[in-house]
Design an enzyme around this catalytic site. Sequence first.
Site, PDB file in Angstrom:
ATOM      1  CE  LYS A   1      -4.305  -1.989   1.634  1.00  0.00           C
ATOM      2  NZ  LYS A   1      -5.222  -2.238   2.743  1.00  0.00           N
TER       3      LYS A   1
ATOM      4  NE  ARG B   1      -7.571  -8.284   1.121  1.00  0.00           N
ATOM      5  CZ  ARG B   1      -7.150  -7.523   0.111  1.00  0.00           C
ATOM      6  NH1 ARG B   1      -6.113  -6.737   0.263  1.00  0.00           N
ATOM      7  NH2 ARG B   1      -7.768  -7.556  -1.042  1.00  0.00           N
TER       8      ARG B   1
HETATM    9  N1  HH2 Z   1      -7.392  -3.805   1.519  1.00  0.00           N
HETATM   10  C1  HH2 Z   1      -7.804  -3.840   0.225  1.00  0.00           C
HETATM   11  C2  HH2 Z   1      -8.896  -4.612  -0.144  1.00  0.00           C
HETATM   12  N2  HH2 Z   1      -9.550  -5.364   0.763  1.00  0.00           N
HETATM   13  N3  HH2 Z   1      -9.823  -6.113   2.993  1.00  0.00           N
HETATM   14  C3  HH2 Z   1      -9.455  -6.085   4.281  1.00  0.00           C
HETATM   15  N4  HH2 Z   1     -10.114  -6.826   5.187  1.00  0.00           N
HETATM   16  N5  HH2 Z   1      -8.395  -5.333   4.712  1.00  0.00           N
HETATM   17  C4  HH2 Z   1      -7.680  -4.549   3.851  1.00  0.00           C
HETATM   18  O1  HH2 Z   1      -6.738  -3.860   4.305  1.00  0.00           O
HETATM   19  C5  HH2 Z   1      -8.054  -4.550   2.464  1.00  0.00           C
HETATM   20  C6  HH2 Z   1      -9.154  -5.359   2.066  1.00  0.00           C
HETATM   21  C7  HH2 Z   1      -7.103  -3.036  -0.810  1.00  0.00           C
HETATM   22  O2  HH2 Z   1      -5.987  -3.702  -1.302  1.00  0.00           O
HETATM   23  P1  HH2 Z   1      -5.843  -4.503  -2.720  1.00  0.00           P
HETATM   24  O3  HH2 Z   1      -6.695  -5.692  -2.745  1.00  0.00           O
HETATM   25  O4  HH2 Z   1      -4.425  -4.756  -2.900  1.00  0.00           O
HETATM   26  O5  HH2 Z   1      -6.311  -3.519  -3.841  1.00  0.00           O
HETATM   27  P2  HH2 Z   1      -7.700  -3.352  -4.558  1.00  0.00           P
HETATM   28  O6  HH2 Z   1      -8.319  -2.196  -3.879  1.00  0.00           O
HETATM   29  O7  HH2 Z   1      -7.331  -3.086  -5.964  1.00  0.00           O
HETATM   30  O8  HH2 Z   1      -8.488  -4.606  -4.392  1.00  0.00           O
END
Ligand code: HH2
Length: 281
Positions: A224, A259
């Site tokens: 992030k 995660r």
């Molecule tokens: N962060 C993202 C998406 N889902 N769920 C939980 N429980 N906690 C988090 O910190 C979290 C999440 C965002 O990250 P990423 O999946 O890498 O990106 P995108 O927004 O493209 O799905």
Amino acid sequence: MAAIPPPLRFHDRQLGLDRVRIAGIVNLTPDSFSDGGRLSEPGSPRAHMERLLAEGADILDLGAESTRPGATPIDIETEQARLLPAVRTAVALGAIVSVDTRHSETAHAALELGAHMVNDVTGLRDAAMVDVCARHRAPAVIMHMPIADPAVMQQHAVYDDVVATVTAFLTAQSASALARGVPQVIVDPGFGFGKTAEQNIALVARLDRLVELGHPVLVGASRKRTIGDLTGVERRDQRVVGSVAMHLAAAAHGAHLIRVHDVAAHRQALAVWESVERSGH
Ligand code: HH2
């Protein structure tokens, strides 16, 4: 040391939390900030999921809607068309399947296909989502974001005391979800969701406040912006070491689940870190 929460109980198995568990991220979105659409080619999600499992993921977290700051929302039909085939595949691979969605209809459809848990970045604000989790007896991740809209969340990164605000939100949302029949909740401070780097760091440093609630705690800092800010590394796929360091800090402050995109790197780091933590010396 806080007591270890009971295992996560799913419809067909359990997952103990006596060690830090890894949820491997499966982004099925063409505009995902971390994967850059890599997984949008047909056939590719299966190979990606097999790799994450081989690398030691305990859970696969499948999401089809980008929640990056400023992302445009997608409609439920598009979300399901991207997500549900991958849910079927992940279930067939024998994975514990988490669905990262804020839509109760999508959560319901995925749970019907055999998914095991729901990951709701909007923190179970929607009563219909609570009902779906309760009806399927599915554990749910309750994540904090200051407003249930990723498009504008960064404008809401204003808190008198971010740790107190997040703790109060997660306390209230978990109590209400459990009272309405959700069997188990996992709480998540929502790293990067409507928070500055300093606020993200404060939440990890005071993760003990969330651990005290007695529910499993999940942290997702993988690749992030804050990792970029702290390291000067612009490219997201080069933030692996920084992500591992943040997740080890989270583990040291009591996180039960992380995660992550880079499962092998985290598995290696946890094997070493846990050898010291669990040595009994
Ligand atoms: N962060 C993202 C998406 N889902 N769920 C939980 N429980 N906690 C988090 O910190 C979290 C999440 C965002 O990250 P990423 O999946 O890498 O990106 P995108 O927004 O493209 O799905």
